[in-house]
Design a protein around this motif. Structure first.
Motif, PDB file in Angstrom:
ATOM      1  N   PHE A 252    -109.963   0.643  -6.549  1.00 18.24           N
ATOM      2  CA  PHE A 252    -108.673   1.199  -6.162  1.00 18.24           C
ATOM      3  C   PHE A 252    -107.940   1.700  -7.393  1.00 18.24           C
ATOM      4  CE2 PHE A 252    -107.957   0.337  -1.701  1.00 18.24           C
ATOM      5  CZ  PHE A 252    -108.986  -0.535  -1.407  1.00 18.24           C
ATOM      6  N   PRO A 253    -107.175   2.793  -7.245  1.00 15.03           N
ATOM      7  CA  PRO A 253    -106.392   3.274  -8.395  1.00 15.03           C
ATOM      8  C   PRO A 253    -105.264   2.289  -8.709  1.00 15.03           C
ATOM      9  CG  PRO A 253    -105.863   4.532  -6.424  1.00 15.03           C
ATOM     10  CD  PRO A 253    -107.008   3.636  -6.062  1.00 15.03           C
ATOM     11  N   LEU A 254    -104.934   2.194  -9.980  1.00 18.44           N
ATOM     12  CA  LEU A 254    -103.862   1.308 -10.399  1.00 18.44           C
ATOM     13  C   LEU A 254    -102.505   1.911 -10.057  1.00 18.44           C
ATOM     14  CD1 LEU A 254    -105.130   0.308 -13.951  1.00 18.44           C
ATOM     15  CD2 LEU A 254    -105.225  -1.063 -11.866  1.00 18.44           C
ATOM     16  N   ALA A 255    -101.564   1.054  -9.715  1.00 18.92           N
ATOM     17  CA  ALA A 255    -100.189   1.501  -9.502  1.00 18.92           C
ATOM     18  C   ALA A 255     -99.508   1.573 -10.859  1.00 18.92           C
ATOM     19  CB  ALA A 255     -99.455   0.527  -8.587  1.00 18.92           C
ATOM     20  N   ALA A 256     -98.599   2.536 -11.016  1.00 22.15           N
ATOM     21  CA  ALA A 256     -97.855   2.652 -12.261  1.00 22.15           C
ATOM     22  C   ALA A 256     -96.844   1.522 -12.386  1.00 22.15           C
ATOM     23  CB  ALA A 256     -97.150   4.001 -12.328  1.00 22.15           C
ATOM     24  N   GLY A 257     -96.396   1.028 -11.261  1.00 17.04           N
ATOM     25  CA  GLY A 257     -95.411  -0.046 -11.241  1.00 17.04           C
ATOM     26  C   GLY A 257     -94.904  -0.255  -9.833  1.00 17.04           C
ATOM     27  N   VAL A 258     -94.012  -1.234  -9.692  1.00 18.90           N
ATOM     28  CA  VAL A 258     -93.444  -1.551  -8.387  1.00 18.90           C
ATOM     29  C   VAL A 258     -91.927  -1.561  -8.508  1.00 18.90           C
ATOM     30  CG1 VAL A 258     -93.302  -3.264  -6.542  1.00 18.90           C
ATOM     31  CG2 VAL A 258     -95.423  -2.985  -7.797  1.00 18.90           C
ATOM     32  N   LEU A 259     -91.275  -0.921  -7.563  1.00 24.45           N
ATOM     33  CA  LEU A 259     -89.826  -0.961  -7.451  1.00 24.45           C
ATOM     34  C   LEU A 259     -89.515  -1.759  -6.191  1.00 24.45           C
ATOM     35  CD1 LEU A 259     -87.041   0.005  -8.452  1.00 24.45           C
ATOM     36  CD2 LEU A 259     -87.330   1.996  -6.974  1.00 24.45           C
ATOM     37  N   LEU A 260     -89.007  -2.986  -6.391  1.00 21.64           N
ATOM     38  CA  LEU A 260     -88.647  -3.845  -5.259  1.00 21.64           C
ATOM     39  C   LEU A 260     -87.184  -3.626  -4.928  1.00 21.64           C
ATOM     40  CD1 LEU A 260     -90.335  -7.272  -6.089  1.00 21.64           C
ATOM     41  CD2 LEU A 260     -91.094  -5.512  -4.505  1.00 21.64           C
ATOM     42  N   THR A 261     -86.929  -3.256  -3.697  1.00 19.55           N
ATOM     43  CA  THR A 261     -85.552  -2.989  -3.288  1.00 19.55           C
ATOM     44  C   THR A 261     -84.994  -4.169  -2.497  1.00 19.55           C
ATOM     45  OG1 THR A 261     -86.269  -1.907  -1.244  1.00 19.55           O
ATOM     46  CG2 THR A 261     -86.017  -0.505  -3.185  1.00 19.55           C
ATOM     47  N   GLY A 262     -83.675  -4.221  -2.433  1.00 20.45           N
ATOM     48  CA  GLY A 262     -83.015  -5.249  -1.642  1.00 20.45           C
ATOM     49  C   GLY A 262     -82.958  -6.612  -2.301  1.00 20.45           C
ATOM     50  N   ALA A 263     -83.226  -6.677  -3.605  1.00 20.33           N
ATOM     51  CA  ALA A 263     -83.180  -7.963  -4.305  1.00 20.33           C
ATOM     52  C   ALA A 263     -82.839  -7.727  -5.774  1.00 20.33           C
ATOM     53  CB  ALA A 263     -84.513  -8.690  -4.204  1.00 20.33           C
ATOM     54  N   PRO A 264     -81.828  -8.429  -6.283  1.00 16.74           N
ATOM     55  CA  PRO A 264     -81.505  -8.258  -7.701  1.00 16.74           C
ATOM     56  C   PRO A 264     -82.551  -8.899  -8.615  1.00 16.74           C
ATOM     57  CG  PRO A 264     -80.089  -9.921  -6.715  1.00 16.74           C
ATOM     58  CD  PRO A 264     -80.912  -9.324  -5.605  1.00 16.74           C
ATOM     59  N   ASP A 265     -83.400  -9.738  -8.066  1.00 17.01           N
ATOM     60  CA  ASP A 265     -84.444 -10.403  -8.844  1.00 17.01           C
ATOM     61  C   ASP A 265     -85.667 -10.582  -7.947  1.00 17.01           C
ATOM     62  OD1 ASP A 265     -85.605 -11.570 -11.040  1.00 17.01           O
ATOM     63  OD2 ASP A 265     -84.489 -13.440 -10.915  1.00 17.01           O
ATOM     64  N   ALA A 266     -86.816 -10.805  -8.560  1.00 16.79           N
ATOM     65  CA  ALA A 266     -88.045 -10.996  -7.781  1.00 16.79           C
ATOM     66  C   ALA A 266     -87.923 -12.238  -6.904  1.00 16.79           C
ATOM     67  CB  ALA A 266     -89.236 -11.124  -8.714  1.00 16.79           C
TER      68      ALA A 266
ATOM     69  N   ALA B 114     -88.207  -6.065  -1.058  1.00 14.32           N
ATOM     70  CA  ALA B 114     -88.643  -7.344  -1.617  1.00 14.32           C
ATOM     71  C   ALA B 114     -89.128  -8.315  -0.538  1.00 14.32           C
ATOM     72  CB  ALA B 114     -87.509  -7.979  -2.418  1.00 14.32           C
ATOM     73  N   GLY B 115     -88.715  -8.106   0.688  1.00 17.55           N
ATOM     74  CA  GLY B 115     -89.139  -8.975   1.778  1.00 17.55           C
ATOM     75  C   GLY B 115     -90.510  -8.648   2.343  1.00 17.55           C
ATOM     76  N   ARG B 116     -91.130  -7.584   1.851  1.00 20.46           N
ATOM     77  CA  ARG B 116     -92.448  -7.168   2.359  1.00 20.46           C
ATOM     78  C   ARG B 116     -93.556  -7.834   1.560  1.00 20.46           C
ATOM     79  NH1 ARG B 116     -93.269  -2.935   5.850  1.00 20.46           N
ATOM     80  NH2 ARG B 116     -95.260  -4.039   5.905  1.00 20.46           N
ATOM     81  N   GLY B 117     -93.703  -9.112   1.742  1.00 16.68           N
ATOM     82  CA  GLY B 117     -94.731  -9.868   1.045  1.00 16.68           C
ATOM     83  C   GLY B 117     -96.125  -9.344   1.287  1.00 16.68           C
TER      84      GLY B 117
ATOM     85  N   LEU C 263     -92.970 -14.557  -5.050  1.00 16.54           N
ATOM     86  CA  LEU C 263     -93.657 -13.577  -5.891  1.00 16.54           C
ATOM     87  C   LEU C 263     -93.715 -14.065  -7.336  1.00 16.54           C
ATOM     88  CD1 LEU C 263     -95.032 -10.846  -6.304  1.00 16.54           C
ATOM     89  CD2 LEU C 263     -92.766  -9.843  -6.607  1.00 16.54           C
ATOM     90  N   LYS C 264     -92.610 -14.617  -7.829  1.00 13.94           N
ATOM     91  CA  LYS C 264     -92.602 -15.159  -9.192  1.00 13.94           C
ATOM     92  C   LYS C 264     -93.658 -16.254  -9.341  1.00 13.94           C
ATOM     93  CE  LYS C 264     -87.835 -14.462 -10.630  1.00 13.94           C
ATOM     94  NZ  LYS C 264     -86.598 -15.139 -11.028  1.00 13.94           N
ATOM     95  N   ALA C 265     -93.736 -17.146  -8.364  1.00 14.70           N
ATOM     96  CA  ALA C 265     -94.704 -18.244  -8.432  1.00 14.70           C
ATOM     97  C   ALA C 265     -96.136 -17.714  -8.429  1.00 14.70           C
ATOM     98  CB  ALA C 265     -94.490 -19.206  -7.263  1.00 14.70           C
ATOM     99  N   ILE C 266     -96.403 -16.708  -7.599  1.00 18.04           N
ATOM    100  CA  ILE C 266     -97.750 -16.123  -7.542  1.00 18.04           C
ATOM    101  C   ILE C 266     -98.099 -15.459  -8.869  1.00 18.04           C
ATOM    102  CG2 ILE C 266     -99.141 -14.281  -6.492  1.00 18.04           C
ATOM    103  CD1 ILE C 266     -97.697 -14.989  -3.841  1.00 18.04           C
ATOM    104  N   LEU C 267     -97.176 -14.662  -9.408  1.00 17.28           N
ATOM    105  CA  LEU C 267     -97.437 -13.976 -10.673  1.00 17.28           C
ATOM    106  C   LEU C 267     -97.631 -14.971 -11.818  1.00 17.28           C
ATOM    107  CD1 LEU C 267     -94.911 -11.023 -10.399  1.00 17.28           C
ATOM    108  CD2 LEU C 267     -97.396 -10.892 -10.241  1.00 17.28           C
ATOM    109  N   ASP C 268     -96.801 -16.013 -11.848  1.00 18.85           N
ATOM    110  CA  ASP C 268     -96.912 -17.019 -12.911  1.00 18.85           C
ATOM    111  C   ASP C 268     -98.213 -17.800 -12.825  1.00 18.85           C
ATOM    112  OD1 ASP C 268     -94.459 -16.266 -13.911  1.00 18.85           O
ATOM    113  OD2 ASP C 268     -93.362 -17.914 -12.973  1.00 18.85           O
TER     114      ASP C 268
END
Length: 112
Positions: free
Chosen positions: A29-43, A11-14, A47-52
């Protein structure tokens, strides 16, 4: 079409996360199926601010787990595949359930 891949990153790899978000918007670019962020119980808040604040939402699942990347990958590798591309009955049942329970306006909202 190229198979989609799960991206696993701490999760720290911004830098990785921002690059992936940009790549998801590219037609080259090919689409990613999803992201698994490790080392954090929440985003992370950034990242939340950028996505929102994105004008076009990214239709990609992001899962956060508190364990480290090594342990997350080991757990992921131990999960047996339950549905294979050849499992046509399972795929058809999943598509029927999706069509029955997901409102079309939600799909329009995420830009599918």
């Amino acid at each position: 079409s190229e198979r989609q891949r799960l991206v696993v990153a701490h999760a720290g790899r911004g830098d990785i996360l921002l690059s992936l978000l940009l790549a998801q918007q590219s037609i080259d670019f090919p689409l990613a199926a999803g992201v698994l962020l490790t080392g954090a119980p929440d985003a992370p808040p950034l990242l939340k601010a950028i996505l929102d604040g994105m004008a076009t939402p990214v239709a990609m699942p992001i899962i956060c787990v508190p364990c480290d990347t090594f342990d997350a990958i080991n757990m992921y590798n131990r999960v047996p595949p339950l549905t294979l591309p050849s499992s046509s009955a399972k795929i058809e049942a999943a598509m029927d359930m999706f069509a029955k329970h997901v409102r079309p306006e939600l799909l329009d909202a995420i830009g599918s």
